[in-house]
Scaffold this active site. Structure first.
Site, PDB file in Angstrom:
ATOM      1  N   GLY A 285       0.848  -1.174   0.000  1.00  0.00           N
ATOM      2  CA  GLY A 285       0.000   0.000   0.000  1.00  0.00           C
ATOM      3  C   GLY A 285       0.888   1.229   0.000  1.00  0.00           C
ATOM      4  O   GLY A 285       0.739   2.140  -0.800  1.00  0.00           O
ATOM      5  N   GLU A 288       7.429   3.743   3.612  1.00  0.00           N
ATOM      6  CA  GLU A 288       7.819   5.004   4.256  1.00  0.00           C
ATOM      7  C   GLU A 288       9.217   5.488   3.900  1.00  0.00           C
ATOM      8  O   GLU A 288       9.987   5.887   4.776  1.00  0.00           O
ATOM      9  CB  GLU A 288       7.710   4.823   5.776  1.00  0.00           C
ATOM     10  CG  GLU A 288       8.701   3.809   6.411  1.00  0.00           C
ATOM     11  CD  GLU A 288       8.226   2.365   6.442  1.00  0.00           C
ATOM     12  OE1 GLU A 288       7.412   1.989   5.571  1.00  0.00           O
ATOM     13  OE2 GLU A 288       8.680   1.623   7.332  1.00  0.00           O
ATOM     14  N   HIS A 312      -0.293   6.879   7.961  1.00  0.00           N
ATOM     15  CA  HIS A 312       0.568   5.770   8.399  1.00  0.00           C
ATOM     16  C   HIS A 312       2.013   5.988   7.950  1.00  0.00           C
ATOM     17  O   HIS A 312       2.939   5.953   8.773  1.00  0.00           O
ATOM     18  CB  HIS A 312       0.015   4.453   7.843  1.00  0.00           C
ATOM     19  CG  HIS A 312       0.816   3.252   8.220  1.00  0.00           C
ATOM     20  ND1 HIS A 312       0.488   2.440   9.286  1.00  0.00           N
ATOM     21  CD2 HIS A 312       1.944   2.731   7.698  1.00  0.00           C
ATOM     22  CE1 HIS A 312       1.388   1.478   9.392  1.00  0.00           C
ATOM     23  NE2 HIS A 312       2.283   1.625   8.432  1.00  0.00           N
ATOM     24  N   GLU A 313       2.198   6.215   6.681  1.00  0.00           N
ATOM     25  CA  GLU A 313       3.575   6.365   6.184  1.00  0.00           C
ATOM     26  C   GLU A 313       4.227   7.627   6.751  1.00  0.00           C
ATOM     27  O   GLU A 313       5.423   7.620   7.060  1.00  0.00           O
ATOM     28  CB  GLU A 313       3.614   6.368   4.649  1.00  0.00           C
ATOM     29  CG  GLU A 313       2.964   5.159   3.963  1.00  0.00           C
ATOM     30  CD  GLU A 313       3.391   3.802   4.516  1.00  0.00           C
ATOM     31  OE1 GLU A 313       4.478   3.680   5.102  1.00  0.00           O
ATOM     32  OE2 GLU A 313       2.598   2.841   4.379  1.00  0.00           O
ATOM     33  N   HIS A 316       5.555   6.987  10.195  1.00  0.00           N
ATOM     34  CA  HIS A 316       6.854   6.302  10.200  1.00  0.00           C
ATOM     35  C   HIS A 316       8.033   7.280  10.241  1.00  0.00           C
ATOM     36  O   HIS A 316       9.147   6.887  10.591  1.00  0.00           O
ATOM     37  CB  HIS A 316       7.007   5.432   8.949  1.00  0.00           C
ATOM     38  CG  HIS A 316       6.456   4.045   9.081  1.00  0.00           C
ATOM     39  ND1 HIS A 316       6.849   3.177  10.080  1.00  0.00           N
ATOM     40  CD2 HIS A 316       5.582   3.360   8.310  1.00  0.00           C
ATOM     41  CE1 HIS A 316       6.226   2.015   9.914  1.00  0.00           C
ATOM     42  NE2 HIS A 316       5.441   2.098   8.853  1.00  0.00           N
ATOM     43  N   GLU A 335       5.921  -1.016  13.279  1.00  0.00           N
ATOM     44  CA  GLU A 335       4.560  -1.019  12.722  1.00  0.00           C
ATOM     45  C   GLU A 335       3.459  -0.831  13.767  1.00  0.00           C
ATOM     46  O   GLU A 335       2.436  -0.224  13.479  1.00  0.00           O
ATOM     47  CB  GLU A 335       4.321  -2.294  11.908  1.00  0.00           C
ATOM     48  CG  GLU A 335       5.241  -2.408  10.690  1.00  0.00           C
ATOM     49  CD  GLU A 335       5.124  -1.270   9.677  1.00  0.00           C
ATOM     50  OE1 GLU A 335       4.131  -0.527   9.710  1.00  0.00           O
ATOM     51  OE2 GLU A 335       6.055  -1.116   8.849  1.00  0.00           O
ATOM     52  N   ASP A 392      10.064 -11.162   6.084  1.00  0.00           N
ATOM     53  CA  ASP A 392       8.747 -10.858   5.544  1.00  0.00           C
ATOM     54  C   ASP A 392       7.640 -11.605   6.284  1.00  0.00           C
ATOM     55  O   ASP A 392       6.502 -11.163   6.323  1.00  0.00           O
ATOM     56  CB  ASP A 392       8.740 -11.308   4.076  1.00  0.00           C
ATOM     57  CG  ASP A 392       8.295 -10.192   3.177  1.00  0.00           C
ATOM     58  OD1 ASP A 392       8.637  -9.047   3.475  1.00  0.00           O
ATOM     59  OD2 ASP A 392       7.599 -10.485   2.192  1.00  0.00           O
ATOM     60  N   TYR A 400       1.264  -5.019  13.531  1.00  0.00           N
ATOM     61  CA  TYR A 400       0.488  -3.801  13.291  1.00  0.00           C
ATOM     62  C   TYR A 400      -0.602  -3.612  14.351  1.00  0.00           C
ATOM     63  O   TYR A 400      -0.665  -2.596  15.021  1.00  0.00           O
ATOM     64  CB  TYR A 400      -0.184  -3.865  11.906  1.00  0.00           C
ATOM     65  CG  TYR A 400       0.770  -3.703  10.746  1.00  0.00           C
ATOM     66  CD1 TYR A 400       1.569  -4.759  10.327  1.00  0.00           C
ATOM     67  CD2 TYR A 400       0.877  -2.503  10.061  1.00  0.00           C
ATOM     68  CE1 TYR A 400       2.440  -4.621   9.254  1.00  0.00           C
ATOM     69  CE2 TYR A 400       1.752  -2.352   8.986  1.00  0.00           C
ATOM     70  CZ  TYR A 400       2.531  -3.412   8.590  1.00  0.00           C
ATOM     71  OH  TYR A 400       3.399  -3.271   7.539  1.00  0.00           O
TER      72      TYR A 400
HETATM   73  N1  BES Z   1       6.808  -0.498   6.016  1.00  0.00           N
HETATM   74  C1  BES Z   1       5.558  -1.022   5.590  1.00  0.00           C
HETATM   75  C2  BES Z   1       5.661  -1.909   4.377  1.00  0.00           C
HETATM   76  C3  BES Z   1       6.594  -3.090   4.523  1.00  0.00           C
HETATM   77  C4  BES Z   1       6.716  -3.792   5.700  1.00  0.00           C
HETATM   78  C5  BES Z   1       7.321  -3.513   3.434  1.00  0.00           C
HETATM   79  C6  BES Z   1       7.586  -4.887   5.782  1.00  0.00           C
HETATM   80  C7  BES Z   1       8.181  -4.585   3.518  1.00  0.00           C
HETATM   81  C8  BES Z   1       8.312  -5.279   4.704  1.00  0.00           C
HETATM   82  C9  BES Z   1       4.555   0.094   5.331  1.00  0.00           C
HETATM   83  O1  BES Z   1       4.662   1.165   6.208  1.00  0.00           O
HETATM   84  C10 BES Z   1       3.182  -0.461   5.562  1.00  0.00           C
HETATM   85  O2  BES Z   1       2.918  -0.860   6.661  1.00  0.00           O
HETATM   86  N2  BES Z   1       2.351  -0.494   4.520  1.00  0.00           N
HETATM   87  C11 BES Z   1       1.003  -0.987   4.595  1.00  0.00           C
HETATM   88  C12 BES Z   1       0.010   0.146   4.651  1.00  0.00           C
HETATM   89  C13 BES Z   1      -0.470   0.541   5.984  1.00  0.00           C
HETATM   90  C14 BES Z   1      -1.568   1.578   5.882  1.00  0.00           C
HETATM   91  C15 BES Z   1      -0.890  -0.583   6.886  1.00  0.00           C
HETATM   92  C16 BES Z   1       0.694  -1.764   3.329  1.00  0.00           C
HETATM   93  O3  BES Z   1       1.500  -1.722   2.411  1.00  0.00           O
HETATM   94  O4  BES Z   1      -0.347  -2.373   3.272  1.00  0.00           O
HETATM   95 ZN    ZN Z   2       4.054   0.655   8.163  1.00  0.00          ZN
END
Ligand code: BES
Ligand code: ZN
Length: 620
Positions: A285, A288, A312-313, A316, A335, A392, A400
């Site tokens: 989505g 950051e 959210h971003e 961060h 998170e 991952d 979260y």
């Molecule tokens: N930092 C994360 C994305 C991420 C986490 C990429 C771990 C690779 C490994 C980003 O801040 C995030 O949490 N994105 C979410 C959106 C958010 C509104 C919950 C997403 O991509 O869904």
């Molecule tokens: Zn995040």
């Protein structure tokens, strides 16, 4: 006399504790099983990148020069690499020759690059190129972009993919500043997680500097037919020309969000906050990347209803980018804090009713994950054990949403005023450093929950080192959602779909409605909903996704065209994964899953491909 002495001693000890005796009280252990680096011997401080971008060969090639502190006076520098072709390594400002070796390949981690140095060496220079399959890079053909005329490249370094495009110490506990020179085609613009241009250059050369120290997972680059539009004094948006106006409209509250965030937890320390809207194959989505959030176009709903992602971003910029998880086992520090902070920003900007809805949706996500993972499973601890696994795997609702509910619970116990002062001091005190779960807990105990009773009542260990959700969780309620539930009950009891009151419903009302519907709706029920609310035609990606889960589970064939279109037009893993999983679980839908995937796979990002390959047992 004795008494006086011991009294003075106590005061002295308390004084020392107050000023933390330097920072030794909070000793962060940087051990990271996901990196080959030996930062205790020699730690990289700065990178100078010089890369040429070759779209036809799908390669970055050039040089990186790493400046490091050889604190241990060692004769080897250990770096992380994966799928890189290392061509030549030299030492120092004068490029003295040296030798290097690549170690054995380890799953997920790649190969250590070991460079022979002298105890006084401060710099190494590496000539290298990336491989076309580099997991951090997605090379898009013009057809995969909005404009259809120019190619596009973007990186995604989190969690441990920076090493697939730059040889570096790829651990979140290590911070670097960087400079970069990027040479691309003159009709394209390059932007990074750094100080950025707002216009195309005439020769395709772009120079960047990032003066604030960041962990390697925040190294980022995007190149495409980009245009910039200002949103205010400190913020703006980059997107392809055909998307830029829609994006500027959608994100027009960004300055308000920055102001709200600063009011809560202190100054924004990265100068500018810009957002780039990427092509639809971006697997997340949002990401950051400092100074420049990377975002999926699937949040451009046309009504700003999905901008919590921006909050959210942006959040961060404090939790994650300023105070960084030292280790991927501490991922919830990034998170969970960010989800909590995101909701606080949303509350400031859009009000408490809105934030209450987000909180209930977050709790739903958490419950769903607990059911799927098993409430007693180790992976439901906040502090994770990801050794030997792909980090991952830690990207679940536990980090979260359980993280978020833990912090809500602490807020409730301490009272908002004290809690906010504590969090602000946490960001100030630990700015530009890394944090472990253990150090966070010890700071919490020293600065907020100082008595044993407070600590016991907060059930800190149960939250962090135990499974599930402890029963002191500060749960949330939403009046708006109660209304949704009663309308849903009317419909389930037989009222016509178009007779229920939905006029004031926002995206979040709809999401709650769709997520709360019972499993196993009849074809007539699906038809009634679709006819009344045109769900198979929704222009909102979150609503569409929630609806399609029912389409699949109930084998509602009138929704299949929408399903196929959705799965072949974007690559956001959060949407793909549940849909493909549901198809594989639904008798009679497996063939369709495979057929759609065979058409879509080439356009998905390597990160999404890895996940979906596993779900479909692709190629096995
Ligand atoms: N930092 C994360 C994305 C991420 C986490 C990429 C771990 C690779 C490994 C980003 O801040 C995030 O949490 N994105 C979410 C959106 C958010 C509104 C919950 C997403 O991509 O869904
Ligand atoms: Zn995040």
């Amino acid at each position: 006399m004795n008494k006086l002495f011991s009294g003075l001693l106590t005061i002295f000890i308390l004084y020392l504790a107050g000023c933390d005796m330097g920072k030794n009280v909070y000793k962060v252990d940087y051990n990271d099983s996901h990196s080959f680096a030996h930062p205790k011997d020699a730690v990289v401080k700065h990178l100078d990148l010089d890369l040429n971008v070759d779209f036809s060969a799908k390669k970055l090639s050039g040089k990186v020069s790493l400046l490091f502190d050889n604190t241990g006076h060692v004769s080897e520098l250990h770096l992380d690499t994966r799928d890189l072709n290392i061509q030549e390594v030299t030492m120092g400002e004068d490029n003295e020759p040296t030798t290097f070796r690549l170690g054995d390949e380890v799953a997920y981690l790649g190969q250590p690059l070991v460079i022979n140095i002298t105890p006084t060496t401060k710099r190494v220079n590496i000539r290298y190129e990336t491989s076309p399959g580099a997991a951090a890079l997605q090379w898009l053909t013009p057809e995969q972009t909005a404009g259809g005329k120019q190619p596009f490249l973007f990186t995604q370094s989190q969690a441990i993919l920076a090493r697939t495009w730059i040889p570096c110490q790829d651990s979140p506990g290590i911070r670097i500043t960087y400079s970069a020179r990027i040479q691309t085609e003159p009709q394209l613009m390059a932007v990074m997680s750094a100080e950025n241009p707002t216009e195309k250059s005439s020769d395709g050369v772009y120079n960047f500097t990032m003066k604030q120290p960041i962990p390697s997972y925040l190294l980022a680059l995007a190149i495409g037919d980009l245009q910039f539009s200002s949103l205010g004094e400190r913020s703006g948006v980059y997107a392809e020309p055909s998307v830029i106006d829609k994006a500027a409209f959608e994100f027009s509250d960004t300055e308000k969000m920055i102001a709200a965030a600063e009011k809560l937890y202190g100054p924004y320390r990265w100068d500018r906050y810009d957002i780039i809207v990427l092509p639809p194959s971006f697997p997340f989505g949002g990401m950051e990347n400092p100074r420049l959030t990377f975002a999926t176009p699937t949040i451009l709903a046309g009504d700003k209803s999905l901008v919590a992602l921006v909050a959210h971003e942006l959040a961060h910029s404090w939790s994650g980018n300023l105070v960084t998880n030292a280790n991927w086992n501490d991922f919830w520090l990034n998170e969970g804090f960010t989800t909590y902070f995101e909701h606080r920003i949303m509350e400031e900007v859009y009000g408490v009713q809105y934030a209450d809805m987000l909180a209930v949706l977050s709790f739903h996500d958490l419950q769903k994950t607990l059911t799927q993972t098993g409430p007693e499973h180790e992976d439901t601890h906040l502090f994770l054990n990801l050794g030997g696994r792909d980090p991952d795997d830690g990207m679940t609702a536990i980090a979260y949403d359980k993280g978020h509910f833990f912090l809500r619970t602490l807020e409730k116990a301490a009272g908002r005023e004290k809690w906010d002062a504590f969090l602000r001091s946490y960001f100030d005190k630990f700015a530009f450093t890394s944090m472990t779960t253990e150090v966070f807990l010890s700071y919490l105990k020293k600065a907020l929950f100082t008595t044993q009773t407070q600590q016991t009542e907060a059930r800190l260990d149960a939250w962090v080192y135990g499974p599930g959700v402890p029963d002191n969780a500060a749960l949330s309620e939403s009046e708006e959602f109660s209304k949704v539930e009663s309308e849903m009950q009317k419909w389930l009891a037989g009222a016509a779909a178009n007779s229920i009151t939905t006029t004031d419903w926002t995206t979040h009302h709809w999401l709650h409605f769709l997520r709360s519907l019972p499993q196993g709706l009849s074809k007539n029920q699906m038809l009634a909903l679709d006819n009344a609310f045109k769900l198979s035609k929704s222009g909102n990606s979150e609503i569409m996704h929630a609806w399609l889960l029912h389409v699949v589970a109930n084998k509602y064939d009138r929704g299949y065209a929408a399903l196929e279109h959705f799965l072949t037009s974007m690559g956001r893993r959060k949407f793909l994964k549940p849909l493909y999983t549901q198809m594989m679980k639904t008798p009679g839908m497996v063939q369709m899953a495979k057929l759609i995937y065979s058409k879509a796979r080439a356009s998905y990002h390597p990160i999404s491909v890895t996940t979906i390959d596993e779900i479909l047992s692709w190629g096995i």
